[in-house]
Motif scaffolding. Structure first.
Motif, PDB file in Angstrom:
ATOM      1  N   LYS A   6       0.823  -1.212   0.000  1.00 18.44           N
ATOM      2  CA  LYS A   6       0.000   0.000   0.000  1.00 18.44           C
ATOM      3  C   LYS A   6       0.854   1.256   0.000  1.00 18.44           C
ATOM      4  CE  LYS A   6      -4.373   0.728   1.177  1.00 18.44           C
ATOM      5  NZ  LYS A   6      -5.505   1.044   2.050  1.00 18.44           N
TER       6      LYS A   6
ATOM      7  N   GLU B 200      -5.653  -1.295  -4.513  1.00 18.23           N
ATOM      8  CA  GLU B 200      -6.800  -1.389  -3.598  1.00 18.23           C
ATOM      9  C   GLU B 200      -6.786  -2.761  -2.953  1.00 18.23           C
ATOM     10  OE1 GLU B 200      -9.827   0.222  -2.754  1.00 18.23           O
ATOM     11  OE2 GLU B 200      -9.011   2.154  -3.426  1.00 18.23           O
TER      12      GLU B 200
ATOM     13  N   GLN C 297      -6.813   0.185 -11.688  1.00 17.20           N
ATOM     14  CA  GLN C 297      -6.998  -0.541 -10.435  1.00 17.20           C
ATOM     15  C   GLN C 297      -7.397  -1.973 -10.737  1.00 17.20           C
ATOM     16  OE1 GLN C 297      -9.681   1.337  -7.748  1.00 17.20           O
ATOM     17  NE2 GLN C 297      -8.335   3.092  -7.425  1.00 17.20           N
TER      18      GLN C 297
END
Lengths: 244, 185, 185
Positions: free
Chosen positions: A74, A81, A227
């Motif tokens: 992250k 995500e 994503q």
């Protein structure tokens, strides 16, 4: 700092939580997602330097490593995500660590108290002479079958938790595989490489871990276009990487 | 003869932990009578050389805490061996959270606890009972012997008992709230 | 701490008659101190479940005479009750492998055998002898009455003697290796 790293490498830890807590406390941090991602590298370095772990033990460490990688990913790839179950596994690790810390500290208290102010039972109760009193059913066959069933129930070699151990690839092996693949193709897709969707989740995670390791060492450049999209990998320099 | 006198004689003669259920049967006491006799006996022994040890549903007579040093010096056997880190944390879990299954222990400690459990069982510090909720697994709980080694005569005397128990409770509560959050998100 | 409290704790713990000369040495009392402590202890115990017994030069703590009916019942029950699984397997190991130390027994059984051994001792099924290799421990072996009761004259006559002994030996060897592995990991 350097000497600390060396110290961690040589110390023996019973399990991953033990190691993790030690790394966090060494940096005087509290148990949190931030502190966990900060010690991820130290943790992985420890596993790498202990490649001779028994497989069952290694599995415990690698499973925790995979969660740490999620956390670290992250900070390295903000576009990533995390799924709900991934978030949960991070929360769970944090919670386990906090609980473990409580018991570990209490364990130290008990160690100090143990035997310090002991109370004693009566040493023996032979205040009257023994009287030969076999029970009614005492017999040779009864006794030998008692022993027989004891022998049958003696602890046997414990089976490794196969499901966990079976597919876990060592970190080092994964990094090697990735390096050679990049060398050959110069650019590759994370999806192809890790076998996402085909391989066990743990293997995908270990692959990811390896990618991050290479990014950090400046061997790889990664790019994610959307994503949940595939991660595109490219070797930064054409010359053979000198990994370790 | 008073009930507490009978109770003392029985515990003295047995010289080992006796289950309360067993005491009711052997002494033909009602539960209330036993409860009362235990209170009176504990009080009577308060300045004596022996003391009452109550662990869960087990009772025994042991030497008084004030006499520990005296006996320790007279014993021929070696001193109690150090529990080690693994032993300490495993006993902490069993004492404050027990009875627990091996799976719970493994989960909290993050490692396989088979060896340390065997070691503690052999030392007589914990015991294994069958799990009423699952016939295939066992529960581990402390023995009276462990209380005696720690110098305590009832659960409430465990080190930092109140603080630690309330910390564990608030931790569990916090966890449950989080779980519900997930379940509803 | 009062001298009579120390005396009580010591006699309780010993569980057998102790010579006055020995008491002087163990407690570092003067003769006068011991005499006084005995008087005070006798007085203190007058309405309790235990009492001071002086026989010749020896002193011991025993159950109070008022409780003799209760104790007689307890004794009868303890001598006649079934040995149970724990008693059976402990006795079997002592028969096949004896003389053994308590540590060896505990190691094979995986649990502590202290209280079981006491029951087997008072039932005259086994006896305790001092260990020539280690002054701090004892060896346990079957009594000749037990041999006679079972109709054997030496342990080689026990059923499947060779097989059981070799299985026990291979367990001990294997387990020791595992324990070492654990200790060094």
């Amino acid at each position: 700092m350097e000497s600390q790293t060396y110290h961690v490498k040589t110390e023996v830890f019973e399990g991953p939580l033990d190691l993790l807590l030690n790394l966090i406390e060494r940096r005087k941090l509290h148990v949190s997602d931030i502190s966990l991602s900060q010690v991820a590298d130290d943790f992985i370095r420890y596993i790498e330097s202990h490649s001779d772990f028994p497989l069952s033990k290694a599995a415990h460490f690698i499973l925790v490593a995979s969660t740490l990688v999620l956390l670290k990913s992250k900070s390295l790839l903000p576009t990533l995500e995390l799924s709900l179950s991934e978030e949960e596994s991070i929360e769970e690790l944090e919670a386990r660590l906090a609980l473990f810390k409580q018991f570990r500290n209490m364990g130290e208290v008990l160690r100090v108290e143990f035997g310090k102010n002991r109370l004693y039972f009566r040493e023996q109760k032979l205040d009257e002479a023994p009287v030969f009193s076999p029970s009614d059913n005492l017999s040779l066959s009864g006794l030998s079958s008692s022993l027989d069933s004891l022998i049958t129930s003696l602890p046997k070699e414990e089976k490794l938790p196969e499901k966990v151990v079976q597919k876990v690839v060592s970190l080092e092996a994964m990094v090697e595989r990735l390096t050679s693949r990049i060398n050959n193709e110069l650019s590759a897709s994370f999806k192809d490489f890790s076998g996402l969707g085909k391989e066990e989740k743990i293997n995908v995670v270990v692959s990811f871990l390896a990618v991050l390791e290479l990014v950090k060492q400046g061997i790889l450049a990664v790019e994610q276009q959307a994503q949940f999209g595939d991660i595109h990998m490219e070797q930064k320099e054409v010359n053979t990487p000198a990994y370790e | 003869m008073n009930n507490n006198v009978k109770l003392e004689a029985l515990l003295f003669w047995k010289g080992e932990p006796v289950a309360k259920k067993e005491l009711l049967r052997l002494l033909s006491f009602s539960k209330e009578e036993l409860g009362e006799a235990l209170v009176v006996l504990r009080e009577t022994l308060s300045k004596r050389g022996t003391t009452l040890l109550e662990k869960g549903d087990e009772v025994s007579l042991v030497t008084a805490p004030e006499c520990s040093t005296l006996i320790e010096e007279l014993r021929k056997e070696e001193l109690s061996k150090d529990l080690g880190r693994a032993g300490g944390e495993t006993l902490a879990i069993i004492l404050y959270k027990g009875p627990v299954t091996r799976a719970e222990l493994d989960y909290i400690r993050g490692v396989n606890s088979a060896f340390i459990l065997r070691n503690l069982l052999i030392r007589g510090l914990i015991e294994r009972i069958s799990n009423p909720n699952d016939q295939r697994s066992y529960l581990y709980r402390p023995t009276s012997e462990l209380y005696a080694h720690l110098g305590i005569t009832k659960k409430e005397e465990l080190p930092e008992f109140k603080r630690f128990i309330s910390e564990l409770e608030s931790f569990t509560k916090h966890q449950e709230e989080k779980d519900q959050e997930y379940a509803s998100s």
